[in-house]
Scaffold this active site. Structure first.
Site, PDB file in Angstrom:
ATOM      1  N   GLU A   1       9.962  18.419  29.701  1.00 25.90           N
ATOM      2  CA  GLU A   1       9.871  18.726  28.276  1.00 25.90           C
ATOM      3  C   GLU A   1      11.213  19.270  27.803  1.00 25.90           C
ATOM      4  O   GLU A   1      11.425  20.478  27.692  1.00 25.90           O
ATOM      5  CB  GLU A   1       8.707  19.688  28.030  1.00 25.90           C
TER       6      GLU A   1
ATOM      7  N   HIS B   1       7.203  23.916  24.335  1.00 27.96           N
ATOM      8  CA  HIS B   1       6.845  22.722  25.089  1.00 27.96           C
ATOM      9  C   HIS B   1       7.044  21.480  24.234  1.00 27.96           C
ATOM     10  O   HIS B   1       7.344  21.562  23.038  1.00 27.96           O
ATOM     11  CB  HIS B   1       5.372  22.782  25.518  1.00 27.96           C
TER      12      HIS B   1
ATOM     13  N   GLU C   1       4.362  23.207  20.539  1.00 26.19           N
ATOM     14  CA  GLU C   1       4.475  21.813  20.962  1.00 26.19           C
ATOM     15  C   GLU C   1       5.382  21.114  19.956  1.00 26.19           C
ATOM     16  O   GLU C   1       5.026  20.935  18.799  1.00 26.19           O
ATOM     17  CB  GLU C   1       3.102  21.139  21.005  1.00 26.19           C
TER      18      GLU C   1
END
Length: 337
Positions: free
Chosen positions: A65, A155, A218
């Site tokens: 990531e 992430h 995210e």
């Protein structure tokens, strides 16, 4: 003569991937920020004056990531050269460095499922010692702090998403904090997912054991190093910089809130997830839809509409293969003190 400590500050990612110990492990920048190399991929930064709060910023808990890893490395350089003002104590963590070197999510086990002591049940796992080290570093960093404590764990998702940039908040039983929602809106996150059960993630550990305001971000999709357009995540980067500088929030963007109502677990290798590999996170399904089966186990949508997040049939048996969520935006904001 230039020491390898210069690379530590100028390119924290490159230095961490080299796996070297710096020739100098602490110092002070021209702007007066004190820095200390704690361990591989871990550095502490302290402002010249009394800190207003403490911020742990982590990335690379999953090694592939890459976008937030590159963002955090750039932020370290800007703190060192004075372009990023620092009013808070800050601990920077790059998590699974060995997986980062190999461009993989993890070596043996998902590091973000090994916290709160779960690593003890997998003593042979390559990731177990790192989970123990990160727990210890986080507790040491937050120990004794009487001001606000934050943990931003960054992430990226494996697949596309209806909401490209979203956040997840761990469940500890404590009331939801308006300060966190204000910061997420400042970061222009499009959605936030509320867990309803405890877990073994890094942010759950810091929220539960250090009383930190903790969230997982995210940001976009998994891509190789060097192939990320970091400008797409400029709002989150700017919000993090305002947080560590103790500057006023600027944005109050709209934010959808979703709450987990079920978890789909893979029980065996016979598990079948009736979701195509290109279905984005937060795709909605109507009541009655069968989304998974595994032997006698069936998962059918029981609410008028449920959305699936993190569908992944390739996980190991016993792990989560998807989360089912419903929209709780109005109720959540009404509950904030």
């Amino acid at each position: 003569m230039t020491s390898n400590a210069d690379l530590l500050l100028d390119d924290f990612l490159a230095f961490s991937l080299k796996g070297e110990t710096p020739s100098i492990t602490q110092g002070t920048t021209r702007s007066g920020v004190r820095w200390t190399w704690q361990s591989h991929g871990i550095a502490l930064f302290e402002p010249a004056h009394a800190p207003t709060h403490s911020v742990l910023a982590s990335a690379g808990i999953h090694g592939d990531e890459t976008a937030p890893i590159e963002m955090l490395s750039r932020l370290v350089a800007d703190i060192a050269n004075g372009r990023a003002p620092l009013a808070a104590r800050m601990l920077v963590i790059l998590g699974n460095i060995d997986a980062m070197r190999g461009g993989t999510r993890y070596i043996n086990d998902d590091l973000n499922r090994l916290f709160s002591g779960r690593y003890k049940s997998l003593p042979q796992s390559h990731e177990a010692p790192r989970a123990a080290e990160l727990e210890a570093q986080a507790l040491q960093f937050f120990d004794g702090a009487t001001h606000a404590k934050w943990h931003i764990d960054m992430h990226t998702a494996i697949r596309a998403s209806v909401f490209e940039q979203f956040a997840l908040l761990p469940h500890t039983g404590a009331p939801l904090a308006r300060a966190m929602f204000d910061w997420l809106r400042d970061a222009r996150l499009q959605a936030v997912l509320l867990h309803k059960e405890k877990s073994n993630t890094f942010v759950h550990f810091t929220a539960q054991h250090a009383n930190a305001l903790a969230c997982t971000l995210e940001l976009g999709k998994v891509r190789p190093f060097g192939e990320n357009d970091l400008a797409r995540f400029a709002a989150s980067d700017a919000a993090l910089r305002r947080l560590i500088a103790d500057e006023a929030l600027k944005e109050q963007a709209p934010l959808r809130v979703f709450t987990v109502v079920a978890q789909i677990d893979k029980q065996s290798e016979h598990f079948v997830l009736n979701v195509a590999s290109d279905v984005p996170n937060f795709t909605a399904f109507p009541s009655g839809t069968e989304l998974a089966h595994d032997g006698a186990y069936r998962y059918r949508v029981s609410h008028d509409e449920e959305r699936i997040v993190f569908p992944n049939p390739r996980v190991k048996p016993g792990l989560r293969a998807g989360l089912m969520v419903i929209d709780t935006t109005d109720a959540t904001f009404a509950s904030l003190a």
